[in-house]
Design an enzyme around this catalytic site. Structure first.
Site, PDB file in Angstrom:
ATOM      1  N   GLU A 118      -1.168  -1.975  -1.711  1.00  0.00           N
ATOM      2  CA  GLU A 118      -1.930  -2.821  -2.627  1.00  0.00           C
ATOM      3  C   GLU A 118      -3.369  -2.327  -2.672  1.00  0.00           C
ATOM      4  O   GLU A 118      -4.027  -2.183  -1.629  1.00  0.00           O
ATOM      5  CB  GLU A 118      -1.949  -4.272  -2.120  1.00  0.00           C
ATOM      6  N   ASP A 164       1.019  -4.675 -12.709  1.00  0.00           N
ATOM      7  CA  ASP A 164       0.156  -3.899 -11.816  1.00  0.00           C
ATOM      8  C   ASP A 164       0.789  -2.541 -11.476  1.00  0.00           C
ATOM      9  O   ASP A 164       2.018  -2.428 -11.513  1.00  0.00           O
ATOM     10  CB  ASP A 164      -0.157  -4.704 -10.533  1.00  0.00           C
TER      11      ASP A 164
HETATM   12 ZN    ZN Z   1       2.621  -5.663  -7.369  1.00  0.00          ZN
END
Ligand code: ZN
Length: 187
Positions: A118, A164
């Site tokens: 992330e 994302d």
């Molecule tokens: Zn994600």
């Protein structure tokens, strides 16, 4: 920059152990790296909330948005902050819960065979150079330990659910940095 990995943990980075992981299926090689973005509350950087989410300690009263997510059982292996700080939540040989329902090259359940990273960020803003530098260094280090063949985005493996790392994640720059390091530049 982290340059050692022992028992699935990067050395010299902040370690925050998540309860949200399990074993990978037997005889499953780690062949994929999945890039995500996250910020909590969305588009706010630097707070403690991502660590809290990934450890099941997010206070639903701290922000109205948290009501919708505080009961999720999610994690990633790594979180890279805007300034390049790295936090590891799950050892790489274990299965973190970052991808959800997903498919890569026809293969389902990407959590089984991937590592999740992330980046602190959102879909509407560029990522920082320290983040690209760290991501590149980690990719190279992981490739020395695991047969990682592909790097992809969450939106590519869960296209109807996820956006994302978003349009500002610069894949060309990331791959160009990886190539540079391939040449062994060490200045
Ligand atoms: Zn994600």
């Amino acid at each position: 920059m982290p340059n050692r990995l022992i028992n699935g943990w990067l050395q010299n980075v902040k370690k925050v152990v998540s309860p949200f992981y399990n074993e990978r299926p037997a005889n499953t090689a780690i062949t994929l790296l999945v890039v995500h973005n996250i910020s909590l509350p969305p588009k706010h950087y630097g707070g403690p909330y991502v660590e809290q989410l990934f450890t099941g300690t997010l206070d639903p009263k701290a922000d109205p948005y948290f009501h919708t997510i505080y009961q999720l059982e999610v994690s990633s292996h790594l979180f890279i902050r805007r300034d390049g700080e790295i936090i590891q939540f799950v050892p790489f040989d274990k299965r973190a819960w970052h991808a959800g329902k997903s498919r890569f090259n026809g293969r389902e359940n990407c959590n089984d065979f991937s590592i999740g990273i992330e980046l602190e960020g959102c879909d509407d803003e560029p990522f920082t150079d320290p983040q690209y530098q760290q991501l590149t260094a980690i990719t190279r280090l992981l490739q020395q330990h695991y047969p990682i063949k592909d790097m992809t985005g969450h939106s590519d493996i869960a296209p109807n659910r996820k956006t994302d790392p978003g349009p500002y994640f610069d894949w060309r720059y990331y791959f160009s940095l990886l190539k540079q390091q391939d040449k062994g530049d060490d200045i």
